[in-house]
Motif scaffolding. Structure first.
Motif, PDB file in Angstrom:
ATOM      1  N   PHE A   1       4.626  11.144   2.615  1.00  0.00           N
ATOM      2  CA  PHE A   1       3.669  11.828   3.470  1.00  0.00           C
ATOM      3  C   PHE A   1       3.565  11.094   4.810  1.00  0.00           C
ATOM      4  N   LEU A   2       3.339  11.856   5.878  1.00  0.00           N
ATOM      5  CA  LEU A   2       3.145  11.238   7.180  1.00  0.00           C
ATOM      6  C   LEU A   2       1.866  10.421   7.124  1.00  0.00           C
ATOM      7  N   ALA A   3       1.995   9.115   7.295  1.00  0.00           N
ATOM      8  CA  ALA A   3       0.863   8.218   7.066  1.00  0.00           C
ATOM      9  C   ALA A   3      -0.302   8.537   7.986  1.00  0.00           C
ATOM     10  N   ALA A   4      -0.052   8.574   9.278  1.00  0.00           N
ATOM     11  CA  ALA A   4      -1.119   8.850  10.226  1.00  0.00           C
ATOM     12  C   ALA A   4      -0.572   9.413  11.512  1.00  0.00           C
ATOM     13  N   GLY A   5       0.658   9.152  11.801  1.00  0.00           N
ATOM     14  CA  GLY A   5       1.240   9.636  13.041  1.00  0.00           C
ATOM     15  C   GLY A   5       2.658   9.128  13.179  1.00  0.00           C
ATOM     16  N   ALA A   6       3.277   9.484  14.278  1.00  0.00           N
ATOM     17  CA  ALA A   6       4.638   9.040  14.575  1.00  0.00           C
ATOM     18  C   ALA A   6       4.734   8.791  16.065  1.00  0.00           C
ATOM     19  N   ASP A   7       5.634   7.908  16.428  1.00  0.00           N
ATOM     20  CA  ASP A   7       5.801   7.532  17.837  1.00  0.00           C
ATOM     21  C   ASP A   7       7.194   7.947  18.279  1.00  0.00           C
ATOM     22  N   LYS A   8       7.283   9.128  18.867  1.00  0.00           N
ATOM     23  CA  LYS A   8       8.583   9.628  19.305  1.00  0.00           C
ATOM     24  C   LYS A   8       9.167   8.746  20.400  1.00  0.00           C
ATOM     25  N   ALA A   9       8.311   8.244  21.283  1.00  0.00           N
ATOM     26  CA  ALA A   9       8.796   7.447  22.410  1.00  0.00           C
ATOM     27  C   ALA A   9       9.500   6.183  21.946  1.00  0.00           C
ATOM     28  N   ARG A  10       9.080   5.612  20.826  1.00  0.00           N
ATOM     29  CA  ARG A  10       9.710   4.399  20.312  1.00  0.00           C
ATOM     30  C   ARG A  10      10.528   4.675  19.062  1.00  0.00           C
ATOM     31  N   ASP A  11      10.721   5.969  18.748  1.00  0.00           N
ATOM     32  CA  ASP A  11      11.575   6.393  17.636  1.00  0.00           C
ATOM     33  C   ASP A  11      11.168   5.742  16.320  1.00  0.00           C
TER      34      ASP A  11
ATOM     35  N   GLU B   1       0.825  -1.206   0.000  1.00  0.00           N
ATOM     36  CA  GLU B   1       0.000   0.000   0.000  1.00  0.00           C
ATOM     37  C   GLU B   1       0.862   1.259   0.000  1.00  0.00           C
ATOM     38  N   GLY B   2       2.167   1.083   0.126  1.00  0.00           N
ATOM     39  CA  GLY B   2       3.066   2.234   0.075  1.00  0.00           C
ATOM     40  C   GLY B   2       3.524   2.742   1.419  1.00  0.00           C
ATOM     41  N   HIS B   3       3.311   1.989   2.493  1.00  0.00           N
ATOM     42  CA  HIS B   3       3.774   2.417   3.812  1.00  0.00           C
ATOM     43  C   HIS B   3       5.264   2.100   3.973  1.00  0.00           C
ATOM     44  N   ILE B   4       5.997   3.082   4.478  1.00  0.00           N
ATOM     45  CA  ILE B   4       7.437   2.988   4.675  1.00  0.00           C
ATOM     46  C   ILE B   4       7.740   3.229   6.146  1.00  0.00           C
ATOM     47  N   VAL B   5       8.517   2.346   6.757  1.00  0.00           N
ATOM     48  CA  VAL B   5       8.897   2.484   8.161  1.00  0.00           C
ATOM     49  C   VAL B   5      10.296   3.089   8.248  1.00  0.00           C
ATOM     50  N   THR B   6      10.461   4.045   9.147  1.00  0.00           N
ATOM     51  CA  THR B   6      11.776   4.633   9.382  1.00  0.00           C
ATOM     52  C   THR B   6      11.843   5.082  10.842  1.00  0.00           C
ATOM     53  N   ASN B   7      12.965   5.674  11.232  1.00  0.00           N
ATOM     54  CA  ASN B   7      13.094   6.223  12.582  1.00  0.00           C
ATOM     55  C   ASN B   7      12.455   7.596  12.668  1.00  0.00           C
ATOM     56  N   TYR B   8      11.908   7.899  13.822  1.00  0.00           N
ATOM     57  CA  TYR B   8      11.373   9.233  14.062  1.00  0.00           C
ATOM     58  C   TYR B   8      12.479  10.278  13.939  1.00  0.00           C
ATOM     59  N   HIS B   9      13.665   9.981  14.488  1.00  0.00           N
ATOM     60  CA  HIS B   9      14.702  11.008  14.525  1.00  0.00           C
ATOM     61  C   HIS B   9      15.252  11.355  13.149  1.00  0.00           C
TER      62      HIS B   9
ATOM     63  N   LEU C   1      -0.056   2.970  14.330  1.00  0.00           N
ATOM     64  CA  LEU C   1       0.160   4.255  13.672  1.00  0.00           C
ATOM     65  C   LEU C   1      -0.608   4.328  12.362  1.00  0.00           C
ATOM     66  N   ILE C   2      -0.654   3.223  11.620  1.00  0.00           N
ATOM     67  CA  ILE C   2      -1.347   3.215  10.339  1.00  0.00           C
ATOM     68  C   ILE C   2      -2.856   3.281  10.527  1.00  0.00           C
ATOM     69  N   SER C   3      -3.389   2.498  11.443  1.00  0.00           N
ATOM     70  CA  SER C   3      -4.847   2.392  11.577  1.00  0.00           C
ATOM     71  C   SER C   3      -5.448   3.414  12.532  1.00  0.00           C
ATOM     72  N   LEU C   4      -4.711   3.791  13.587  1.00  0.00           N
ATOM     73  CA  LEU C   4      -5.283   4.668  14.613  1.00  0.00           C
ATOM     74  C   LEU C   4      -4.664   6.061  14.628  1.00  0.00           C
ATOM     75  N   GLY C   5      -3.490   6.201  14.057  1.00  0.00           N
ATOM     76  CA  GLY C   5      -2.825   7.494  14.072  1.00  0.00           C
ATOM     77  C   GLY C   5      -2.037   7.755  15.333  1.00  0.00           C
ATOM     78  N   ALA C   6      -2.105   6.854  16.286  1.00  0.00           N
ATOM     79  CA  ALA C   6      -1.379   6.991  17.543  1.00  0.00           C
ATOM     80  C   ALA C   6      -1.221   5.605  18.144  1.00  0.00           C
ATOM     81  N   VAL C   7      -0.380   5.520  19.171  1.00  0.00           N
ATOM     82  CA  VAL C   7      -0.127   4.243  19.822  1.00  0.00           C
ATOM     83  C   VAL C   7      -0.856   4.210  21.160  1.00  0.00           C
ATOM     84  N   GLN C   8      -1.618   3.157  21.374  1.00  0.00           N
ATOM     85  CA  GLN C   8      -2.261   2.945  22.662  1.00  0.00           C
ATOM     86  C   GLN C   8      -1.363   2.048  23.500  1.00  0.00           C
ATOM     87  N   ARG C   9      -0.808   2.622  24.554  1.00  0.00           N
ATOM     88  CA  ARG C   9       0.081   1.850  25.415  1.00  0.00           C
ATOM     89  C   ARG C   9      -0.654   1.350  26.634  1.00  0.00           C
ATOM     90  N   ALA C  10      -0.278   0.149  27.030  1.00  0.00           N
ATOM     91  CA  ALA C  10      -0.893  -0.448  28.213  1.00  0.00           C
ATOM     92  C   ALA C  10      -0.378   0.237  29.471  1.00  0.00           C
TER      93      ALA C  10
END
Length: 403
Positions: free
Chosen positions: A153-163, A108-116, A286-295
């Motif tokens: 393009f930013l798919a839906a969000g980014a997770d700085k905490a997990r880079d 679908e064109g999603h690319i994973v990389t580091n936040y930094h 990140l793709i489906s929700l735009g953010a990470v739900q942490r326990a």
């Protein structure tokens, strides 16, 4: 005085005086012309034969095959704030940030990389850039060996905490070669591994090594956050490798290269990767929700100075707790005021049998769980009191961490 020997030899050979003189002149001049090569010597005469190619060893063939399969799934990532020079595209030979690596997640064109890698354009904190914003240029490898550039393009969000960050490119399926994701929980120290990336701008460079250690509690990401379960490797990882895959010898991604320990800015044989199981949890959210739900257990831990003042030296002390949160509902107690003064809250010392020495341990353990999971929490009650602490064991249903 010149020797008459050459003339005598010429006469003996039946040469005329003029022919003998020409021969003598030739003999005298030839040593003075070192650049002259005999016409009888050809290029073939002075060119050594080509050594026949030898078959690769089994290990070499395995590594070469893995590279051939996976390199098309590795991309070059430039953030949109990076200046470019020349007509050939972005040139960032010595850029430690702003130029990095990524890999194809799906067709679908999603690319994973580091936040930094994209920190300057993302504004230093996830959520400051809206979903769908152009943040990068992504170079994909075409079947003919050329590189094709696409807006990222930013798919839906980014997770700085997990880079981690997820980009989206509008590339044809023929250029999108997803890499398989391995199980990082099965990784063992000593097993072989490969890193593919763009160190210092050198595209799709392969380095090899072994898994040097499994970092239980000390992987500090480039964003300043801690990531549990990191993988340490001696495969050379340099600036520009960030966001690229760490592969096992089947070609599966077991980690995302994110940091190095070095005194020089270049590889010292201490590279660190985010484990693939963390990537597997974060990226789909990140793709489906735009953010990470942490326990979460739904409480605020006591700062170290407060814990030490209440004679808590190890574990995580509960300072305040949401009455409707997981910890309170399970029966754990926060710090409170008693008849004799401040009473330390329950101190969590283990989750599912795994020790909790500090907040990092607890965060790492919860990061491996999902919202709704039921965990066994062991805590000490009454730490710092005159009597020995009471051991408390409860079951808690994890909730979503408050953003």
């Amino acid at each position: 005085m010149r020797s008459a020997a050459p003339r005598q030899e010429a006469a003996a050979a039946g040469l005329s005086r003029r022919e003998a003189a020409a021969l003598l002149h030739s003999l005298l001049l030839t040593p003075l012309l070192p650049g002259r090569v005999s016409a009888a010597v050809t290029l073939e005469d002075v060119t050594p034969p080509v050594a026949p190619a030898q078959p690769l060893s089994a290990r070499e063939a395995q590594v070469a095959d893995i590279y051939d399969r996976t390199a098309p799934g590795v991309v070059n990532v430039f953030d949109v704030t990076l200046r470019t020079t020349g007509v050939g595209g972005p040139q960032a030979v010595e850029q430690p940030e702003g130029n990095g690596t990524g890999f194809v997640w799906d067709t679908e064109g999603h690319i994973v990389t580091n936040y930094h890698v994209l920190a300057s354009v993302l504004g230093g904190a996830a959520g400051k850039v809206l979903s769908g914003a152009k943040v990068a240029r992504v170079l994909l490898l075409a079947p003919d060996g050329t590189q094709q550039a696409y807006d990222g393009f930013l798919a839906a969000g980014a997770d700085k905490a997990r880079d981690l960050a997820v980009l989206k490119v509008s590339a044809p399926a023929s250029l999108l070669r997803p890499l398989p994701l391995g199980d990082s929980s099965s990784v063992r120290v000593g097993q072989g591994c490969l890193a593919i990336g763009n160190p210092f701008g050198f595209e799709r460079t392969l380095t090899t090594g072994v898994v040097s250690a499994l970092v239980a509690c000390s992987l500090l990401s480039q964003t300043g956050s801690t990531i549990g379960g990191g993988i340490q490797t001696d495969a050379a990882v340099n600036p520009g490798n960030s966001g690229g895959p760490l592969l096992d010898l089947s070609g599966a991604v077991i980690g995302v290269n994110t940091a190095i320990f070095t005194n020089t800015g270049t590889s010292a044989g201490l590279g660190f990767a985010i484990p693939s199981n963390t990537v597997r949890r974060v990226v789909p959210q990140l793709i489906s929700l735009g953010a990470v739900q942490r326990a979460s257990l739904g409480f605020q831990p006591a700062p170290d100075p407060v814990a030490r003042a209440l004679k808590v030296s190890e574990g995580v002390m509960i300072q305040t707790a949401d009455p409707k949160g997981a910890a309170a509902q399970a029966g754990l107690l926060p710090t409170r005021r008693g008849l004799g003064g401040i009473v330390a809250g329950d101190v969590i010392v283990a989750v599912d049998g795994q020790p909790v020495r500090n907040l990092f341990d607890l965060t790492s353990l919860l990061d491996e769980r999902a919202v709704g999971d039921v965990v066994e929490v062991r805590a000490l009650r009454g730490v710092g009191q005159s009597a020995a602490p009471e051991a408390v064991v409860v079951s808690a249903t994890l909730e979503a961490e408050q953003q």
